[in-house]
Motif scaffolding. Structure first.
Motif, PDB file in Angstrom:
ATOM      1  N   LEU A 318     -99.398 -44.258  46.120  1.00  0.00           N
ATOM      2  CA  LEU A 318     -99.922 -45.602  45.906  1.00  0.00           C
ATOM      3  C   LEU A 318    -101.352 -45.563  45.386  1.00  0.00           C
ATOM      4  O   LEU A 318    -101.789 -46.479  44.677  1.00  0.00           O
ATOM      5  N   GLY A 319    -102.077 -44.503  45.711  1.00  0.00           N
ATOM      6  CA  GLY A 319    -103.464 -44.399  45.272  1.00  0.00           C
ATOM      7  C   GLY A 319    -103.689 -43.507  44.080  1.00  0.00           C
ATOM      8  O   GLY A 319    -104.732 -43.613  43.417  1.00  0.00           O
ATOM      9  N   PHE A 320    -102.709 -42.619  43.757  1.00  0.00           N
ATOM     10  CA  PHE A 320    -102.978 -41.618  42.716  1.00  0.00           C
ATOM     11  C   PHE A 320    -101.790 -41.395  41.782  1.00  0.00           C
ATOM     12  O   PHE A 320    -101.662 -40.328  41.192  1.00  0.00           O
ATOM     13  N   PHE A 321    -100.934 -42.384  41.667  1.00  0.00           N
ATOM     14  CA  PHE A 321     -99.816 -42.308  40.729  1.00  0.00           C
ATOM     15  C   PHE A 321    -100.304 -42.570  39.306  1.00  0.00           C
ATOM     16  O   PHE A 321    -101.129 -43.447  39.066  1.00  0.00           O
ATOM     17  N   GLU A 322     -99.804 -41.797  38.348  1.00  0.00           N
ATOM     18  CA  GLU A 322    -100.010 -42.079  36.931  1.00  0.00           C
ATOM     19  C   GLU A 322     -98.862 -41.460  36.153  1.00  0.00           C
ATOM     20  O   GLU A 322     -98.191 -40.544  36.633  1.00  0.00           O
ATOM     21  N   ARG A 323     -98.636 -41.931  34.944  1.00  0.00           N
ATOM     22  CA  ARG A 323     -97.523 -41.406  34.158  1.00  0.00           C
ATOM     23  C   ARG A 323     -97.786 -41.609  32.672  1.00  0.00           C
ATOM     24  O   ARG A 323     -96.957 -42.142  31.931  1.00  0.00           O
ATOM     25  N   LYS A 407    -101.618 -32.992  33.375  1.00  0.00           N
ATOM     26  CA  LYS A 407    -100.263 -32.473  33.539  1.00  0.00           C
ATOM     27  C   LYS A 407     -99.819 -32.554  34.991  1.00  0.00           C
ATOM     28  O   LYS A 407     -98.711 -33.020  35.294  1.00  0.00           O
ATOM     29  N   THR A 408    -100.679 -32.086  35.872  1.00  0.00           N
ATOM     30  CA  THR A 408    -100.305 -32.114  37.287  1.00  0.00           C
ATOM     31  C   THR A 408    -100.160 -33.552  37.782  1.00  0.00           C
ATOM     32  O   THR A 408     -99.183 -33.905  38.451  1.00  0.00           O
ATOM     33  N   ALA A 409    -101.159 -34.392  37.475  1.00  0.00           N
ATOM     34  CA  ALA A 409    -101.147 -35.756  37.985  1.00  0.00           C
ATOM     35  C   ALA A 409     -99.993 -36.566  37.414  1.00  0.00           C
ATOM     36  O   ALA A 409     -99.324 -37.312  38.140  1.00  0.00           O
ATOM     37  N   SER A 410     -99.759 -36.421  36.124  1.00  0.00           N
ATOM     38  CA  SER A 410     -98.779 -37.276  35.472  1.00  0.00           C
ATOM     39  C   SER A 410     -97.370 -36.704  35.527  1.00  0.00           C
ATOM     40  O   SER A 410     -96.408 -37.436  35.785  1.00  0.00           O
ATOM     41  N   THR A 411     -97.240 -35.401  35.300  1.00  0.00           N
ATOM     42  CA  THR A 411     -95.904 -34.805  35.219  1.00  0.00           C
ATOM     43  C   THR A 411     -95.388 -34.365  36.582  1.00  0.00           C
ATOM     44  O   THR A 411     -94.303 -34.769  37.019  1.00  0.00           O
ATOM     45  N   GLN A 447     -91.989 -29.412  47.341  1.00  0.00           N
ATOM     46  CA  GLN A 447     -91.463 -28.674  46.193  1.00  0.00           C
ATOM     47  C   GLN A 447     -92.567 -27.940  45.455  1.00  0.00           C
ATOM     48  O   GLN A 447     -92.370 -26.812  44.982  1.00  0.00           O
ATOM     49  N   ALA A 448     -93.732 -28.581  45.352  1.00  0.00           N
ATOM     50  CA  ALA A 448     -94.808 -27.978  44.579  1.00  0.00           C
ATOM     51  C   ALA A 448     -95.336 -26.706  45.228  1.00  0.00           C
ATOM     52  O   ALA A 448     -95.813 -25.809  44.535  1.00  0.00           O
ATOM     53  N   ILE A 449     -95.246 -26.606  46.549  1.00  0.00           N
ATOM     54  CA  ILE A 449     -95.713 -25.390  47.218  1.00  0.00           C
ATOM     55  C   ILE A 449     -94.930 -24.182  46.712  1.00  0.00           C
ATOM     56  O   ILE A 449     -95.467 -23.082  46.574  1.00  0.00           O
ATOM     57  N   ASN A 450     -93.652 -24.384  46.394  1.00  0.00           N
ATOM     58  CA  ASN A 450     -92.836 -23.293  45.856  1.00  0.00           C
ATOM     59  C   ASN A 450     -92.934 -23.189  44.334  1.00  0.00           C
ATOM     60  O   ASN A 450     -92.938 -22.096  43.772  1.00  0.00           O
ATOM     61  N   MET A 451     -93.023 -24.329  43.660  1.00  0.00           N
ATOM     62  CA  MET A 451     -92.973 -24.338  42.204  1.00  0.00           C
ATOM     63  C   MET A 451     -94.326 -24.101  41.552  1.00  0.00           C
ATOM     64  O   MET A 451     -94.414 -23.494  40.483  1.00  0.00           O
ATOM     65  N   ALA A 452     -95.401 -24.590  42.177  1.00  0.00           N
ATOM     66  CA  ALA A 452     -96.732 -24.450  41.569  1.00  0.00           C
ATOM     67  C   ALA A 452     -97.769 -24.295  42.665  1.00  0.00           C
ATOM     68  O   ALA A 452     -98.607 -25.162  42.880  1.00  0.00           O
ATOM     69  N   ILE A 461    -102.055 -34.086  45.931  1.00  0.00           N
ATOM     70  CA  ILE A 461    -102.389 -35.437  45.492  1.00  0.00           C
ATOM     71  C   ILE A 461    -103.877 -35.657  45.717  1.00  0.00           C
ATOM     72  O   ILE A 461    -104.362 -35.613  46.847  1.00  0.00           O
ATOM     73  N   LYS A 462    -104.590 -35.899  44.628  1.00  0.00           N
ATOM     74  CA  LYS A 462    -106.050 -36.002  44.680  1.00  0.00           C
ATOM     75  C   LYS A 462    -106.535 -36.618  43.380  1.00  0.00           C
ATOM     76  O   LYS A 462    -105.749 -36.853  42.450  1.00  0.00           O
ATOM     77  N   PRO A 463    -107.840 -36.895  43.257  1.00  0.00           N
ATOM     78  CA  PRO A 463    -108.363 -37.460  42.008  1.00  0.00           C
ATOM     79  C   PRO A 463    -108.083 -36.555  40.813  1.00  0.00           C
ATOM     80  O   PRO A 463    -108.008 -35.333  40.932  1.00  0.00           O
ATOM     81  N   SER A 464    -107.937 -37.191  39.649  1.00  0.00           N
ATOM     82  CA  SER A 464    -107.618 -36.447  38.429  1.00  0.00           C
ATOM     83  C   SER A 464    -108.652 -36.726  37.341  1.00  0.00           C
ATOM     84  O   SER A 464    -109.336 -37.762  37.360  1.00  0.00           O
ATOM     85  N   ILE A 465    -108.743 -35.801  36.408  1.00  0.00           N
ATOM     86  CA  ILE A 465    -109.602 -35.977  35.241  1.00  0.00           C
ATOM     87  C   ILE A 465    -108.868 -36.920  34.287  1.00  0.00           C
ATOM     88  O   ILE A 465    -107.975 -36.510  33.547  1.00  0.00           O
ATOM     89  N   ASP A 466    -109.248 -38.194  34.332  1.00  0.00           N
ATOM     90  CA  ASP A 466    -108.482 -39.223  33.627  1.00  0.00           C
ATOM     91  C   ASP A 466    -109.068 -39.617  32.280  1.00  0.00           C
ATOM     92  O   ASP A 466    -108.455 -40.373  31.523  1.00  0.00           O
ATOM     93  N   GLY A 467    -110.273 -39.137  31.964  1.00  0.00           N
ATOM     94  CA  GLY A 467    -110.891 -39.511  30.705  1.00  0.00           C
ATOM     95  C   GLY A 467    -111.450 -40.915  30.687  1.00  0.00           C
ATOM     96  O   GLY A 467    -111.971 -41.370  29.656  1.00  0.00           O
ATOM     97  N   LEU A 468    -111.376 -41.609  31.800  1.00  0.00           N
ATOM     98  CA  LEU A 468    -111.944 -42.949  31.926  1.00  0.00           C
ATOM     99  C   LEU A 468    -113.086 -42.974  32.934  1.00  0.00           C
ATOM    100  O   LEU A 468    -114.164 -43.489  32.650  1.00  0.00           O
ATOM    101  N   LEU A 469    -112.827 -42.421  34.100  1.00  0.00           N
ATOM    102  CA  LEU A 469    -113.850 -42.311  35.142  1.00  0.00           C
ATOM    103  C   LEU A 469    -114.392 -40.895  35.233  1.00  0.00           C
ATOM    104  O   LEU A 469    -115.601 -40.684  35.340  1.00  0.00           O
ATOM    105  N   ILE A 470    -113.492 -39.913  35.217  1.00  0.00           N
ATOM    106  CA  ILE A 470    -113.839 -38.506  35.424  1.00  0.00           C
ATOM    107  C   ILE A 470    -113.503 -37.737  34.149  1.00  0.00           C
ATOM    108  O   ILE A 470    -112.382 -37.829  33.634  1.00  0.00           O
ATOM    109  N   PHE A 471    -114.479 -36.962  33.655  1.00  0.00           N
ATOM    110  CA  PHE A 471    -114.294 -36.296  32.369  1.00  0.00           C
ATOM    111  C   PHE A 471    -114.244 -34.773  32.468  1.00  0.00           C
ATOM    112  O   PHE A 471    -113.903 -34.105  31.490  1.00  0.00           O
TER     113      PHE A 471
END
Length: 707
Positions: A318-323, A407-411, A447-452, A461-471
């Motif tokens: 709810l706080g860190f979804f993007e696509r 990639k991590t945040a969106s995919t 799943q990510a613990i095994n896959m990545a 799940i954490k803040p991402s480099i979005d190019g709007l707030l964080i660069f």
């Protein structure tokens, strides 16, 4: 409006010393004898000749009575039963009868100085009212109607004495008792009236909505600030909903964007506003709430004479979804919604904290664990945070966990959620119930613990480099790239054994075979870097210790994820010309841990929170949280440096009440690498922390945020 005579004003003195609700509204003329039209009065009973001070009463507790600035002053040593709640200061000058009426608006009497020693009184006045020399009180020798002769407390060179029989018509500040502490208070803000609660330490306003409920079409959207005024007083006497979460205390509601204000002062003039401390809770960005009793800031607000704000922000998906990789634009789903919630709450502070006694020009942000990561995040976005805060404290931020990339945040996160929920578009995601979203979130992390694994240790799940707030990542921004950082004094530090407490949650018990150590390093570092680390044998396993494997793992993870990258960035921060103070806890607060618990004999992640806040919940539950005099002493040492940092705008050395006898805390520099070590007897390390280990990571392995 009717104009009353002095005798009419004196008739407002009443037997009603308690109140159901108090309206604290700024006065238009603090010395006027004019009361609003329709003000109610009551006759004054004659006090007993043998106990005059105990039977004296103040004005009727009605909202028609005028009251200006109030400040609760507490001689708070943070010990169980040791806090002394001496008085409430009314700093504005009034005649004696007017002061008695103003005390009555809080359900209090003029302070009876004879009932307590003066040592704490003079200490508090010397700090909070250094320019005032005389205050209205009532020792029992005053005229019961405060007309002909009245008592005062006189301050001279920091010493308090009592004077009786003086003129009652002088204009002086006043001291009220601080006894009836279960009432309510209502303040006027630019948005409307807000009703909070009063306690012995001051005033608290909980569950104030700072943004619209992020539900329906606002799910996954940027927060919408509250700007519309309300008509009736908002009830802020109880916490608002926490945000939806699983974990140790699951539950919550999507309508959760609330904040809380704890303050010892209300209706302050601009010259006497208090520093503001804005706290962001931890919980890996998936759990937690701003009303967790573990960091109830009532003691911090009272002892430090600061205004403390805590908030809820959206968590997890709810706080860190993007696509953005699936065509959902950032204009619709911007990402970093939880961070955007923090920004809206900080803007609320700028706009409204003055109504609660806080100085919007002196805001210090601070947080622990993921809250520390949030501090790093806010420092990484100078354009968005301009003029929102002036200093920062970062506690136990796992700095080696960089921001997510797109990639991590969106995919991985956003795409994984949509796949699990069988959603092809945003409308579908907004239609899902909260339990489905939380379950999908848990599955994604598992799943990510095994896959990545390189992306998922502790915080997927954490803040991402979005190019709007964080660069960019923090180290690159400190170096001046992509707009740089928000330039503010920084206090930053860690616990001595940050990582050890996490090992049981990874399924590790005692004993563990030595091969597990290599697997742990491989999970964190990847194969090549783990082999280099093992080859240097910096973390040998003590075969004589049944828990030798976990000890070695804990030392490595503490160094790599917390201690060494914190020191690395402190050095870079200082090199950029900014003030930075580094610390480490050599002692924490961790009661009642079983002997088999690794943290029973270590200083683990989170063991600083109780010492920073000295939450009343600790002192009220001795069976589960024994709080000793030694704990209180360490807490005083820590809290005083946190609040001094906020009060001075960037210097943690306390000056309140003459400071203390502990060593001075010097700035960190590349040459001296000064680190303050919090312990029963604190000290300063001038050579940095664990140079052999941190030098290895700095030069040979490097950190995840550098890769």
């Amino acid at each position: 409006m009717r104009t009353f005579t002095i005798s009419c004003l004196l008739a407002a003195v009443s037997i009603q010393a308690t109140l159901a609700q108090v309206l604290i509204a700024p006065e238009t003329d603090m010395n006027s004898t004019t009361l609003p039209s329709g003000a109610t009065t009551a006759p004054t009973p004659s006090p007993s000749s043998t106990s005059a001070a105990n039977t004296r009463v103040s004005a009727t507790a009605t909202s028609s009575l005028i009251l200006n600035s109030v400040q609760a002053l507490v001689d708070n040593n943070l010990e169980v039963g040791g806090a002394n709640f001496p008085f409430i200061l009314l700093p504005d000058q009034r005649i004696a009868a007017r002061s008695a009426a103003s005390c009555g608006k809080l359900g209090e009497l003029l302070f009876s100085a004879q009932s307590r020693t003066l040592s704490s009184v003079q200490k508090m006045l010397a700090q909070s009212a250094p320019n005032a020399t005389e205050f209205w009180i009532d020792t029992g020798a005053s005229d019961p109607n405060y007309i002909t002769k009245c008592d005062t407390l006189v301050m001279n060179n920091g010493q308090a004495t009592i004077k009786t029989g003086g003129s009652c018509l002088r204009l002086l500040p006043a001291l009220c008792s601080n006894i009836n502490t279960s009432g309510k208070v209502t303040v006027s803000t630019s948005l409307g009236l807000v009703t909070g609660a009063r306690d012995p330490m001051g005033f608290r306003f909980q569950g104030i909505r700072y943004a619209k409920a992020p539900v329906g079409s606002l799910r996954f959207a940027a927060p919408v600030p509250i700007t519309t005024s309300w008509i009736s007083a908002v009830d802020a006497t109880a916490p608002g909903n926490k945000c939806p979460q699983l974990g140790d205390v699951p539950g919550g509601n999507e309508d959760c964007l609330f904040l809380n204000v704890f303050t010892p002062k209300l209706n302050a003039d601009k010259k006497s506003l208090l520093p503001v401390m804005f706290y962001l809770h931890g919980g890996s960005f998936t759990t937690g709430t701003g009303t967790d009793p573990a960091f109830n800031p009532a003691n911090m607000a009272s002892r430090g004479q600061v205004v403390v704000v805590t908030i809820n922000y959206r968590l997890g998906l709810l706080g860190f979804f993007e696509r953005v990789d699936a065509g959902i634009s950032r204009s619709t789903v911007p990402g970093n919604m939880g961070v955007r919630d923090m920004l809206v709450a900080l803007k609320w502070v700028q706009d409204h904290i003055g109504d609660f006694g806080g100085d919007a020009s002196k805001v210090t942000i601070f947080g622990e664990s993921a809250g520390g990561h949030a501090i790093r995040t806010l420092l990484s976005m100078p354009a968005a945070t301009k003029n929102l805060f002036s200093a920062a404290i970062s506690q136990s931020d796992p700095i080696d966990l960089p921001f997510n990339d797109i990639k991590t945040a969106s995919t991985v996160i956003g795409g994984g959620a949509m796949t699990l929920l069988n959603c092809a578009d945003l409308a579908c995601m907004r239609s899902k119930n909260i339990s489905d979203i939380l379950n999908a979130q848990t599955t994604i992390v598992g799943q990510a613990i095994n896959m990545a694994p390189e992306e998922s240790f502790l915080e997927l799940i954490k803040p991402s480099i979005d190019g709007l707030l964080i660069f960019n990542n923090f180290d690159q921004l400190i170096a001046g790239k992509d707009g740089g950082i928000h330039k503010a004094p920084l206090m930053i530090g860690t616990m001595k054994n940050e990582a050890i407490g996490f090992l049981p949650s990874l399924g590790q018990s005692t004993p563990m075979p030595p091969t597990v150590f290599g697997l742990t390093l491989g999970t964190i570092l990847g194969y090549q870097r783990s082999m280099v680390t093992i080859g240097y044998n910096l973390y040998p396993i003590d075969g004589s210790n049944p828990d030798g494997v976990r000890e070695a793992e804990g030392d490595f993870a503490s160094d790599y994820l917390w201690i060494c990258p914190t020191q690395y960035l402190a050095k870079a921060y200082a090199a950029s010309g900014l003030d930075v103070y580094q610390y480490q806890f050599q002692k924490g607060y961790n009661p009642n841990r079983p002997s088999g618990d690794l943290c029973a004999n270590h200083v683990c992640h989170g063991d600083d929170v109780a010492l920073v806040f000295a939450s009343p919940a600790l002192m009220n539950d001795p069976e589960h949280y024994p709080w000793t005099a030694a704990d209180a002493a360490l807490s005083r040492m820590v809290m005083d440096r946190w609040t001094a940092f906020a009060t001075t705008g960037g210097n943690p050395n306390p000056t309140a009440y003459g400071g203390d006898s502990y060593p001075s805390w010097p700035k960190y520099s590349s040459s001296n690498q000064n680190v303050y070590l919090f312990d029963t007897t604190p000290s300063v390390s001038a050579g940095g922390l664990r140079p052999q280990f941190c030098g290895f990571f700095d030069q040979a392995i490097h950190y995840d945020f550098q890769l």
